[in-house]
Design a protein around this motif. Structure first.
Motif, PDB file in Angstrom:
ATOM      1  N   SER A 236       0.836  -1.208   0.000  1.00 25.72           N
ATOM      2  CA  SER A 236       0.000   0.000   0.000  1.00 25.72           C
ATOM      3  C   SER A 236       0.868   1.254   0.000  1.00 25.72           C
ATOM      4  N   TYR A 237       1.958   1.236   0.751  1.00 21.95           N
ATOM      5  CA  TYR A 237       2.876   2.384   0.822  1.00 21.95           C
ATOM      6  C   TYR A 237       3.472   2.691  -0.545  1.00 21.95           C
ATOM      7  N   LEU A 238       3.735   1.637  -1.326  1.00 19.85           N
ATOM      8  CA  LEU A 238       4.327   1.819  -2.650  1.00 19.85           C
ATOM      9  C   LEU A 238       3.278   1.964  -3.747  1.00 19.85           C
ATOM     10  N   GLY A 239       2.005   2.078  -3.352  1.00 22.80           N
ATOM     11  CA  GLY A 239       0.942   2.286  -4.323  1.00 22.80           C
ATOM     12  C   GLY A 239       0.546   1.036  -5.083  1.00 22.80           C
ATOM     13  N   LEU A 240       0.822  -0.134  -4.526  1.00 19.57           N
ATOM     14  CA  LEU A 240       0.482  -1.392  -5.173  1.00 19.57           C
ATOM     15  C   LEU A 240      -0.722  -2.023  -4.473  1.00 19.57           C
ATOM     16  N   SER A 241      -1.265  -3.079  -5.047  1.00 18.64           N
ATOM     17  CA  SER A 241      -2.506  -3.671  -4.545  1.00 18.64           C
ATOM     18  C   SER A 241      -2.292  -4.413  -3.226  1.00 18.64           C
ATOM     19  N   PRO A 242      -3.044  -4.051  -2.173  1.00 17.84           N
ATOM     20  CA  PRO A 242      -2.939  -4.794  -0.905  1.00 17.84           C
ATOM     21  C   PRO A 242      -3.468  -6.219  -1.023  1.00 17.84           C
ATOM     22  N   ALA A 243      -4.407  -6.437  -1.953  1.00 20.20           N
ATOM     23  CA  ALA A 243      -4.944  -7.786  -2.149  1.00 20.20           C
ATOM     24  C   ALA A 243      -3.860  -8.727  -2.652  1.00 20.20           C
ATOM     25  N   ILE A 244      -3.037  -8.248  -3.607  1.00 23.06           N
ATOM     26  CA  ILE A 244      -1.935  -9.056  -4.111  1.00 23.06           C
ATOM     27  C   ILE A 244      -0.910  -9.300  -2.998  1.00 23.06           C
ATOM     28  N   ALA A 245      -0.723  -8.294  -2.135  1.00 27.92           N
ATOM     29  CA  ALA A 245       0.201  -8.448  -1.002  1.00 27.92           C
ATOM     30  C   ALA A 245      -0.251  -9.574  -0.079  1.00 27.92           C
ATOM     31  N   ALA A 246      -1.552  -9.629   0.192  1.00 29.20           N
ATOM     32  CA  ALA A 246      -2.081 -10.679   1.065  1.00 29.20           C
ATOM     33  C   ALA A 246      -1.886 -12.054   0.434  1.00 29.20           C
ATOM     34  N   PHE A 247      -2.131 -12.143  -0.875  1.00 28.99           N
ATOM     35  CA  PHE A 247      -1.927 -13.414  -1.587  1.00 28.99           C
ATOM     36  C   PHE A 247      -0.451 -13.826  -1.531  1.00 28.99           C
ATOM     37  N   ALA A 248       0.457 -12.863  -1.763  1.00 28.61           N
ATOM     38  CA  ALA A 248       1.894 -13.154  -1.746  1.00 28.61           C
ATOM     39  C   ALA A 248       2.345 -13.588  -0.353  1.00 28.61           C
ATOM     40  N   ALA A 249       1.818 -12.930   0.688  1.00 29.82           N
ATOM     41  CA  ALA A 249       2.169 -13.302   2.064  1.00 29.82           C
ATOM     42  C   ALA A 249       1.718 -14.727   2.370  1.00 29.82           C
ATOM     43  N   GLY A 250       0.524 -15.072   1.899  1.00 24.69           N
ATOM     44  CA  GLY A 250       0.041 -16.442   2.096  1.00 24.69           C
ATOM     45  C   GLY A 250       0.909 -17.457   1.380  1.00 24.69           C
ATOM     46  N   ALA A 251       1.340 -17.109   0.150  1.00 27.02           N
ATOM     47  CA  ALA A 251       2.194 -18.026  -0.620  1.00 27.02           C
ATOM     48  C   ALA A 251       3.550 -18.222   0.071  1.00 27.02           C
ATOM     49  N   ILE A 252       4.084 -17.148   0.688  1.00 31.12           N
ATOM     50  CA  ILE A 252       5.365 -17.257   1.406  1.00 31.12           C
ATOM     51  C   ILE A 252       5.234 -18.206   2.600  1.00 31.12           C
ATOM     52  N   ILE A 253       4.184 -17.999   3.382  1.00 30.35           N
ATOM     53  CA  ILE A 253       3.975 -18.859   4.548  1.00 30.35           C
ATOM     54  C   ILE A 253       3.669 -20.283   4.095  1.00 30.35           C
ATOM     55  N   GLY A 254       3.027 -20.415   2.930  1.00 32.34           N
ATOM     56  CA  GLY A 254       2.718 -21.741   2.390  1.00 32.34           C
ATOM     57  C   GLY A 254       3.955 -22.550   2.067  1.00 32.34           C
ATOM     58  N   GLY A 255       5.105 -21.885   1.941  1.00 34.16           N
ATOM     59  CA  GLY A 255       6.349 -22.593   1.660  1.00 34.16           C
ATOM     60  C   GLY A 255       7.060 -23.092   2.902  1.00 34.16           C
ATOM     61  N   THR A 256       6.520 -22.810   4.078  1.00 38.57           N
ATOM     62  CA  THR A 256       7.138 -23.274   5.321  1.00 38.57           C
ATOM     63  C   THR A 256       6.499 -24.585   5.780  1.00 38.57           C
ATOM     64  N   MET A 257       7.214 -25.315   6.613  1.00 35.03           N
ATOM     65  CA  MET A 257       6.667 -26.561   7.149  1.00 35.03           C
ATOM     66  C   MET A 257       5.473 -26.298   8.061  1.00 35.03           C
ATOM     67  N   GLU A 258       5.457 -25.101   8.649  1.00 35.12           N
ATOM     68  CA  GLU A 258       4.401 -24.769   9.616  1.00 35.12           C
ATOM     69  C   GLU A 258       3.090 -24.380   8.946  1.00 35.12           C
ATOM     70  N   HIS A 259       3.071 -24.315   7.594  1.00 40.18           N
ATOM     71  CA  HIS A 259       1.845 -23.860   6.943  1.00 40.18           C
ATOM     72  C   HIS A 259       0.702 -24.852   7.149  1.00 40.18           C
ATOM     73  N   TYR A 260       1.022 -26.134   7.403  1.00 46.54           N
ATOM     74  CA  TYR A 260      -0.036 -27.100   7.693  1.00 46.54           C
ATOM     75  C   TYR A 260      -0.746 -26.729   8.991  1.00 46.54           C
ATOM     76  N   GLN A 261       0.048 -26.402   9.998  1.00 44.87           N
ATOM     77  CA  GLN A 261      -0.533 -26.025  11.285  1.00 44.87           C
ATOM     78  C   GLN A 261      -1.307 -24.719  11.171  1.00 44.87           C
ATOM     79  N   ILE A 262      -0.735 -23.748  10.434  1.00 41.68           N
ATOM     80  CA  ILE A 262      -1.407 -22.459  10.263  1.00 41.68           C
ATOM     81  C   ILE A 262      -2.703 -22.636   9.497  1.00 41.68           C
ATOM     82  N   PHE A 263      -2.634 -23.439   8.417  1.00 42.55           N
ATOM     83  CA  PHE A 263      -3.835 -23.635   7.600  1.00 42.55           C
ATOM     84  C   PHE A 263      -4.924 -24.367   8.366  1.00 42.55           C
ATOM     85  N   SER A 264      -4.534 -25.325   9.214  1.00 43.11           N
ATOM     86  CA  SER A 264      -5.530 -26.057   9.997  1.00 43.11           C
ATOM     87  C   SER A 264      -6.306 -25.113  10.911  1.00 43.11           C
TER      88      SER A 264
END
Length: 458
Positions: A236-264
């Motif tokens: 948002s600070y750089l004038g880009l879409s916050p929705a895409i930021a949320a998707f990207a953040a989810g994809a980053i966490i999805g690459g960790t072993m803990e994403h199963y626990q988070i997703f549950s």
């Protein structure tokens, strides 16, 4: 002690009560609950004014961000690697042909070429939230078509990112040269951010999330929220879409072993985010305009869904999929997805898309999302009746399907196990049992709650 403002509490009560009643009514009528949420949102849009509208707009934005975060969290890039060039070829061809055909269709409504292109691109996207939920509920995520469909949805979601860069650039520019310059600047900023997020996701995030998970589950949840909010703030600070930021953040966490626990923990909340989002979207519809243009909108939706189904089915058939597999995949992808809201909203905010076309687009999208679950639920019966009709009325076509398209039997991903053992828990004792069964050539399936154990032994 001062409490929360009464207006805020009243809006919250009404916002929860309406979808609860709407969902209960449509469930009794055996209709998709999503229809009840959209209709309750439309009712809220009529009744609320002033602060109520602000509350709905804020709730919708939060709902969209959290919904896209959960979609990113579920994004499995292994599905892209598993099918490789086939998936990319099918996905890009589907988006290109659908955008081309829909551009011609939308132009008939009297739009500009640019408006038609934007709406057509938005309509080429399918609903990751809806389709992934249906596939998971049916237990088909490990089937051929389940994997292929989810992979195509991931590819579509990723293609939104460069398109959003394009929209942001042409919305702020005044000439062709400015557009080119802004595209380069915005692309550079986004690429740097995504590269930094990718490096963080590959190197830094797994370590931090692993250490935090060992400390406390509550701290892991706080770290997850911090990651999402930080990504949204940065974009948002750089004038880009916050929705895409949320998707990207989810994809980053999805690459960790803990994403199963988070997703549950996030999975039950995903349904809540979906409700929040669709209620807010329903509230944005101008009811008077909706009913005035309902026949035209509904006709457009029917034509659009049929065309999208035919395009996807033809592409699957061209790539040698079985007719039933191609039919199921086409029906799963025939609706318009939640990223269409992101694309059209960005275009409207940038002044590229007129309000009339924007409201027409989101109304058509909501209708496709409402109709789609009804069709998907009955896809096997529809396929059987369609094949019967073709056999009776179009024998030449039936002969071609039977001897050319379906020359090989349909691929069904099932575990070829019989008289097997199920090991509940694959810790120290369970692994010993598994080793003994392997040595004795006895087939078995192991189930374990610990995601690390599952990932290690897969």
């Amino acid at each position: 002690m001062s409490g929360l403002p009464l207006d805020f509490l009243f809006n919250a009560v009404i916002f929860i009560l309406f979808p609860l009643l709407g969902g209960a009514i449509v469930t009794k009528l055996k209709l998709p609950r999503m229809l009840g949420y959209i209709l309750s949102g439309m009712a809220l849009g009529i009744l609320t004014t002033g602060e109520g509208d602000t509350f709905l707009a804020g709730a919708g934005q939060i709902g969209l961000i959290l919904l896209l975060f959960t979609i990113g969290l579920e994004t499995n890039f292994n599905k892209l690697r598993r099918f490789g060039k086939l998936l990319v070829s099918v996905g890009l061809l589907q988006m290109f042909v659908t955008t081309l055909v829909f551009s011609s269709l939308v132009l008939l409504l009297g739009t500009t070429i640019l408006e038609a292109f934007i709406v057509a691109f938005a309509f080429s996207l399918s609903s990751t939230a809806l389709v992934s939920k249906i596939i998971q509920e049916k237990g088909e995520e490990d089937s051929l078509m389940g994997n292929m469909t989810l992979g195509l949805l991931v590819l579509q979601d990723l293609m939104v990112i460069p398109f959003m860069i394009f929209l942001t650039s042409i919305g702020t520019a005044t000439s062709g040269l400015d557009i080119i310059k802004d595209i380069f600047i915005t692309t550079g900023k986004t690429a740097l951010i995504l590269l930094a997020m990718y490096l963080v996701g590959q190197k830094f995030a797994p370590y931090v999330f692993s250490k935090t998970a060992h400390l406390s589950r509550e701290l892991l949840n706080l770290l997850t929220i911090l990651t999402v909010v930080s990504a949204v703030f940065l974009f948002s600070y750089l004038g880009l879409s916050p929705a895409i930021a949320a998707f990207a953040a989810g994809a980053i966490i999805g690459g960790t072993m803990e994403h199963y626990q988070i997703f549950s923990q996030m999975r039950p909340l995903r349904d809540l985010f979906t409700i929040l989002f669709f209620v807010a979207m329903g509230a944005t519809i101008d009811v008077s305009q909706f009913f005035a243009h309902l026949p035209v909108t509904f006709l457009f939706v029917i034509v659009a869904m049929v065309l999208k189904f035919i395009i996807v089915d033809a592409i699957f058939t061209y790539f040698k999929f079985h007719s039933k597999t191609a039919f199921s995949g086409a029906l799963l992808l025939s609706q318009v997805g939640e990223f269409a809201f992101v694309v059209m909203r960005q275009a409207q905010t940038s002044g590229i898309l007129s309000n009339d076309i924007y409201y027409f687009g989101i109304t058509a999208t909501l209708i496709t999302i409402t109709i789609s679950p009804i069709l998907i639920e009955r896809k096997d019966r529809i396929y059987a009746k369609l094949r019967k009709f073709i056999k009776m009325r179009l024998p030449a076509v039936d002969h071609y399907i039977a001897h050319q398209v379906d020359s090989e039997p349909a691929h069904i991903d099932v575990l070829k196990l019989k008289n097997h053992v199920v090991i509940c828990g694959y810790g120290r004792v369970g692994s010993y049992i598994g080793r003994a069964l392997t040595m004795a050539n006895v087939p078995f399936i192991a189930i374990d709650f610990n995601s690390r154990v599952v990932e290690e032994h897969k």
